[in-house]
Design a protein around this motif. Sequence first.
Motif, PDB file in Angstrom:
ATOM      1  N   THR A  37      14.821  12.208   5.024  1.00 18.97           N
ATOM      2  CA  THR A  37      14.954  12.125   3.564  1.00 18.97           C
ATOM      3  C   THR A  37      13.638  12.447   2.851  1.00 18.97           C
ATOM      4  OG1 THR A  37      14.519   9.763   3.658  1.00 18.97           O
ATOM      5  CG2 THR A  37      16.841  10.431   3.566  1.00 18.97           C
ATOM      6  N   CYS A  38      12.509  12.348   3.553  1.00 19.50           N
ATOM      7  CA  CYS A  38      11.213  12.616   2.909  1.00 19.50           C
ATOM      8  C   CYS A  38      11.109  14.100   2.571  1.00 19.50           C
ATOM      9  CB  CYS A  38      10.076  12.195   3.836  1.00 19.50           C
ATOM     10  SG  CYS A  38       8.452  12.651   3.172  1.00 19.50           S
ATOM     11  N   THR A  39      10.839  14.368   1.308  1.00 19.93           N
ATOM     12  CA  THR A  39      10.746  15.763   0.848  1.00 19.93           C
ATOM     13  C   THR A  39       9.305  16.274   0.884  1.00 19.93           C
ATOM     14  OG1 THR A  39      10.491  14.964  -1.403  1.00 19.93           O
ATOM     15  CG2 THR A  39      12.737  15.507  -0.698  1.00 19.93           C
ATOM     16  N   ARG A  40       8.384  15.430   1.333  1.00 16.63           N
ATOM     17  CA  ARG A  40       6.943  15.746   1.347  1.00 16.63           C
ATOM     18  C   ARG A  40       6.458  16.095  -0.070  1.00 16.63           C
ATOM     19  NH1 ARG A  40       4.718  19.625   3.830  1.00 16.63           N
ATOM     20  NH2 ARG A  40       2.906  18.542   4.621  1.00 16.63           N
ATOM     21  N   CYS A  41       7.017  15.410  -1.049  1.00 18.88           N
ATOM     22  CA  CYS A  41       6.647  15.694  -2.441  1.00 18.88           C
ATOM     23  C   CYS A  41       5.205  15.266  -2.727  1.00 18.88           C
ATOM     24  CB  CYS A  41       7.599  14.985  -3.399  1.00 18.88           C
ATOM     25  SG  CYS A  41       7.459  13.184  -3.350  1.00 18.88           S
ATOM     26  N   GLY A  42       4.690  14.322  -1.953  1.00 18.17           N
ATOM     27  CA  GLY A  42       3.299  13.903  -2.119  1.00 18.17           C
ATOM     28  C   GLY A  42       3.080  12.852  -3.190  1.00 18.17           C
ATOM     29  N   GLN A  43       4.165  12.390  -3.815  1.00 17.12           N
ATOM     30  CA  GLN A  43       4.012  11.407  -4.897  1.00 17.12           C
ATOM     31  C   GLN A  43       3.339  10.123  -4.391  1.00 17.12           C
ATOM     32  OE1 GLN A  43       4.922  12.215  -8.054  1.00 17.12           O
ATOM     33  NE2 GLN A  43       4.022  10.281  -8.726  1.00 17.12           N
ATOM     34  N   CYS A  44       3.728   9.699  -3.188  1.00 20.51           N
ATOM     35  CA  CYS A  44       3.154   8.461  -2.637  1.00 20.51           C
ATOM     36  C   CYS A  44       1.654   8.641  -2.368  1.00 20.51           C
ATOM     37  CB  CYS A  44       3.891   8.050  -1.365  1.00 20.51           C
ATOM     38  SG  CYS A  44       3.978   9.354  -0.127  1.00 20.51           S
ATOM     39  N   VAL A  45       1.287   9.808  -1.857  1.00 17.19           N
ATOM     40  CA  VAL A  45      -0.124  10.069  -1.544  1.00 17.19           C
ATOM     41  C   VAL A  45      -0.949  10.085  -2.833  1.00 17.19           C
ATOM     42  CG1 VAL A  45      -1.732  11.719  -0.504  1.00 17.19           C
ATOM     43  CG2 VAL A  45       0.518  11.363   0.524  1.00 17.19           C
ATOM     44  N   LYS A  82      -2.491  10.016   3.765  1.00 15.79           N
ATOM     45  CA  LYS A  82      -2.701  11.472   3.726  1.00 15.79           C
ATOM     46  C   LYS A  82      -1.401  12.139   4.168  1.00 15.79           C
ATOM     47  CE  LYS A  82      -5.251  12.122   8.139  1.00 15.79           C
ATOM     48  NZ  LYS A  82      -4.357  11.653   9.055  1.00 15.79           N
ATOM     49  N   MET A  83      -1.246  13.370   3.743  1.00 13.32           N
ATOM     50  CA  MET A  83      -0.002  14.072   4.057  1.00 13.32           C
ATOM     51  C   MET A  83      -0.155  14.829   5.371  1.00 13.32           C
ATOM     52  SD  MET A  83       3.056  14.494   3.117  1.00 13.32           S
ATOM     53  CE  MET A  83       3.164  14.028   1.400  1.00 13.32           C
ATOM     54  N   SER A  84       0.828  14.694   6.247  1.00 17.48           N
ATOM     55  CA  SER A  84       0.849  15.472   7.487  1.00 17.48           C
ATOM     56  C   SER A  84       2.054  16.404   7.433  1.00 17.48           C
ATOM     57  CB  SER A  84       0.960  14.540   8.699  1.00 17.48           C
ATOM     58  OG  SER A  84       2.306  14.113   8.822  1.00 17.48           O
ATOM     59  N   VAL A 106       6.957   4.460  -6.080  1.00 15.77           N
ATOM     60  CA  VAL A 106       7.044   5.821  -6.626  1.00 15.77           C
ATOM     61  C   VAL A 106       7.909   6.745  -5.776  1.00 15.77           C
ATOM     62  CG1 VAL A 106       4.805   5.647  -7.779  1.00 15.77           C
ATOM     63  CG2 VAL A 106       4.922   6.621  -5.472  1.00 15.77           C
ATOM     64  N   CYS A 107       8.280   6.321  -4.581  1.00 17.11           N
ATOM     65  CA  CYS A 107       9.093   7.194  -3.725  1.00 17.11           C
ATOM     66  C   CYS A 107      10.544   7.163  -4.203  1.00 17.11           C
ATOM     67  CB  CYS A 107       9.011   6.754  -2.265  1.00 17.11           C
ATOM     68  SG  CYS A 107      10.088   7.768  -1.226  1.00 17.11           S
ATOM     69  N   SER A 108      11.014   8.291  -4.692  1.00 12.40           N
ATOM     70  CA  SER A 108      12.368   8.316  -5.260  1.00 12.40           C
ATOM     71  C   SER A 108      13.437   8.471  -4.184  1.00 12.40           C
ATOM     72  CB  SER A 108      12.480   9.448  -6.279  1.00 12.40           C
ATOM     73  OG  SER A 108      12.172  10.669  -5.637  1.00 12.40           O
ATOM     74  N   THR A 109      13.038   8.733  -2.934  1.00  7.87           N
ATOM     75  CA  THR A 109      14.048   8.926  -1.884  1.00  7.87           C
ATOM     76  C   THR A 109      14.179   7.702  -0.975  1.00  7.87           C
ATOM     77  OG1 THR A 109      12.420   9.900  -0.376  1.00  7.87           O
ATOM     78  CG2 THR A 109      13.607  11.418  -1.827  1.00  7.87           C
ATOM     79  N   GLY A 110      13.375   6.684  -1.225  1.00  8.34           N
ATOM     80  CA  GLY A 110      13.455   5.466  -0.407  1.00  8.34           C
ATOM     81  C   GLY A 110      13.093   5.713   1.050  1.00  8.34           C
TER      82      GLY A 110
END
Length: 309
Positions: free
Chosen positions: A254-262, A274-276, A296-300
């Motif tokens: 489900t993670c879109t790697r949007c980077g919002q959490c980072v 950090k984003m991998s 902030v993660c909209s996809t849970g």
Amino acid sequence: EEITTIKREYPDHILIASIMGDTDPASWQNLTARVQEAGADALELNFSCPHGMPEFGVGSVIGQNPSMIRELTRMVASDADIPVFVKLTPNITDISPAAQAAADGGADGISAINSVQSILGIDIESFDPLPSVCGYSTSGGYSGPAVKPIGLAMVSQIARTVRLPIMGIGGITIWQDAVEYILLGASAIQLCTTVMWNGYGIIRDMKAGMSAYLDRKGYHSPDDIRGAALSHLKTHQALDRSRRMYPVLGTRETCTRCGQCVTACRDGGYQAMKMSIDGPVVKRDVCDGCGLCFLVCSTGSLVATQEKT
Ligand SMILES: Cc1cc2nc3c(=O)[nH]c(=O)nc-3n(C[C@H](O)[C@H](O)[C@H](O)COP(=O)(O)O)c2cc1C
Ligand code: SF4
Ligand code: SF4
């Protein structure tokens, strides 16, 4: 006249008359006698109106002054043959002395909260504060879902200060909100904004929701859960700091790697993520457990894990 008519048509329903006198104590006595004679079952003394009344020395000005609360309550309670509730204002640093004053004055119960003093906004083109009345405005009372956390905090403080029934008010929109107030000590709840938005029919839905909840939990009445959350409130210092919460990526799909959490973690002050190529990775030794990334993660996609520190 309206009180008499309502009681004639709905004799089995409780009618609580809200009264607000002026600075002359006799005006409160006069109103008490009149609504009682008209058939009200209980009284609510409005010591909390923020709309213009403070300019006349009444409304929330009374609710900010424990000795005025005590004396006016004592006077009305000694005249009244019906229960007297005192409605308190949230526009005060500590509501406990106000609640204690109501109890000392002989109140049979406390209602809280009234609306929160606010300015709705500013028209940035005309510079008019809102709502604009010919270019001018004034502060008013804020209500609805945003005030629920304030109402919950104040009701919990009142419940820990006095042993009186409390009518919990503020931002109650769905039955779960009502249950939260009861868990913090409310004996009854009041609805205002949600009825204005959705109509009285919402009360039937809320009663059905609460009833199903109590059945599911095996309780017979709201009395069984009243105040059950109060013993879970502690001071900051008394909270268990021996555990820390870390986020981990629960569902990679489900993670879109949007980077919002980072971004949130970086600019929220911790720089623990950090984003991998597979999604966000947490540096546990830097993570503070603040929970911002979950928020902030909209996809849970993030799940909480706990570890002893
Ligand atoms: C339009 C409006 C009018 C209100 N008038 C009164 C009033 O006359 N007396 C009173 O005690 N509270 C009054 N209130 C406050 C509500 O009774 C209630 O305490 C507050 O709005 C918080 O509850 P809510 O979030 O369910 O609206 C009023 C609120 C609104 C929004
Ligand atoms: S905010 Fe959620 S979806 Fe976006 S990168 Fe972080 S975990 Fe993935
Ligand atoms: S819990 Fe807070 S500090 Fe830890 S990774 Fe998330 S945002 Fe960063």
